[in-house]
Design a protein around this motif. Structure first.
Motif, PDB file in Angstrom:
ATOM      1  N   GLY A  39       0.759  -1.244   0.000  1.00 48.95           N
ATOM      2  CA  GLY A  39       0.000   0.000   0.000  1.00 48.95           C
ATOM      3  C   GLY A  39       0.788   1.293   0.000  1.00 48.95           C
ATOM      4  N   VAL A  42       1.159   3.350  -3.150  1.00 46.71           N
ATOM      5  CA  VAL A  42      -0.048   4.015  -3.652  1.00 46.71           C
ATOM      6  C   VAL A  42      -0.230   5.382  -3.007  1.00 46.71           C
ATOM      7  CG1 VAL A  42      -2.557   3.774  -3.952  1.00 46.71           C
ATOM      8  CG2 VAL A  42      -1.090   1.746  -3.956  1.00 46.71           C
ATOM      9  N   ILE A  43       0.273   5.527  -1.779  1.00 52.20           N
ATOM     10  CA  ILE A  43       0.027   6.741  -1.008  1.00 52.20           C
ATOM     11  C   ILE A  43       0.866   7.900  -1.528  1.00 52.20           C
ATOM     12  CG2 ILE A  43       0.114   7.793   1.289  1.00 52.20           C
ATOM     13  CD1 ILE A  43      -0.182   4.996   2.465  1.00 52.20           C
ATOM     14  N   THR A 247      -5.584  -2.185  -5.755  1.00 53.16           N
ATOM     15  CA  THR A 247      -4.487  -1.239  -5.521  1.00 53.16           C
ATOM     16  C   THR A 247      -4.907  -0.156  -4.535  1.00 53.16           C
ATOM     17  OG1 THR A 247      -3.658  -1.588  -7.766  1.00 53.16           O
ATOM     18  CG2 THR A 247      -2.898   0.382  -6.613  1.00 53.16           C
ATOM     19  N   ASN A 248      -6.065   0.467  -4.769  1.00 53.62           N
ATOM     20  CA  ASN A 248      -6.560   1.493  -3.849  1.00 53.62           C
ATOM     21  C   ASN A 248      -6.971   0.897  -2.506  1.00 53.62           C
ATOM     22  OD1 ASN A 248      -6.125   3.496  -5.698  1.00 53.62           O
ATOM     23  ND2 ASN A 248      -8.246   3.605  -6.402  1.00 53.62           N
ATOM     24  N   GLY A 251      -3.849   0.669  -0.524  1.00 54.49           N
ATOM     25  CA  GLY A 251      -3.482   2.021  -0.105  1.00 54.49           C
ATOM     26  C   GLY A 251      -4.328   2.501   1.051  1.00 54.49           C
TER      27      GLY A 251
END
Length: 279
Positions: A39, A42-43, A247-248, A251
């Motif tokens: 994660g 993604v951030i 993916t989100n 994140g």
């Protein structure tokens, strides 16, 4: 049956306890590292400051962050005076009797109720009967009831753990009951009370079932506590269960872990500062 030497048995017991403890820690570290590994990439600033679009497939998680903080803060502000007040009443102002046993029985019963039942109660009572609709207020009230048992039990144990000599010395110096509680009991029990608050915050932040049925799943920016809002736990759940964006989802989970860690660090810093001033 094999009889072991007491010294050997003690070493064996310690070894088993340490092994179990290390296994638990290893599992916890593995989960955290796994989520952060997936994660953290993604951030970024846009992910944290943009409103989700296309059901969370695009955009960021700004509204889920605001929803999480709003619902959690409201729940803690409502539950804290009732939970801690009840704990002091049970520990300091009553003796073991029928009323005390009834309160403890109710507290233990509430602690054993599944969160989905709290959600159903909140949906029927707050959303429908009181006509608060799916809103931050409905979610906060439901979560406040849900975390009350945790607050009461942890706070009462922390208060009862304060040595009786502290109270006796205070009374011998002419202190009143309230002065004794404020000057002698609270500074000694504050760490345990705040730990109970942290546990309650963690449960509020991670809750999904009760929040979906009361706060709703809206991704629009809430303007007041009467607006619906989606928390990060609910957002993560929706992203995974509907296969929208793993993916989100990773994140969001990483931000959730970082938020809980930040709350724990800040709370411990405040406790240490409070205790230092008390000394």
């Amino acid at each position: 049956m094999i009889k072991l030497n007491p010294h050997t048995a003690e070493k064996l017991a310690k070894g088993v306890i340490w092994t179990v403890a290390l296994m638990v820690i290893a599992v916890l570290i593995f989960i955290i590292v796994f989520i952060l590994y997936r994660g953290l990439s993604v951030i970024n600033w846009e992910f944290l400051t943009r409103i989700p679009r296309r059901s969370g497939r695009e955009g960021g998680i700004l509204t889920p962050i605001i929803g999480t903080l709003s619902v959690t803060l409201l729940a803690i502000l409502i539950a804290m005076p009732f939970g801690i007040g009840t704990a002091f009443y049970l520990a300091e102002y009553t003796k073991d009797g029928i009323l005390t046993r009834i309160i403890r029985f109710c507290t233990e019963s509430l602690a054993g109720i599944p969160s989905i039942i709290y959600g159903l109660f909140g949906f029927i009572f707050f959303v429908q009967i009181l006509d608060l609709k799916w809103s931050i207020l409905s979610g906060g009230l439901t979560l406040a009831i849900m975390v009350l048992p945790t607050l009461i039990r942890t706070s009462e144990e922390a208060i009862r753990a304060v040595p009786k000599t502290y109270r006796e010395v205070s009374f011998s110096l002419g202190g009143t009951k309230w002065q004794t509680i404020r000057k002698a009991v609270v500074p000694s029990a504050i760490r345990g009370i705040v730990n109970g608050l942290i546990l309650s915050v963690g449960r509020c932040v991670a809750e999904t079932a009760a929040v979906i049925l009361t706060a709703g799943v809206s991704l629009s920016m809430p303007k007041s506590v009467l607006d619906s809002s989606r928390t990060m736990a609910v957002h993560f759940y929706q992203l995974v269960i509907e296969g929208i964006s793993m993916t989100n989802a990773y994140g969001t989970a990483a931000v959730l872990i970082i938020l809980v860690f930040f709350i724990n660090v800040v709370a411990n810093m405040l406790i240490n500062r409070f205790v230092a001033k008390g000394r």
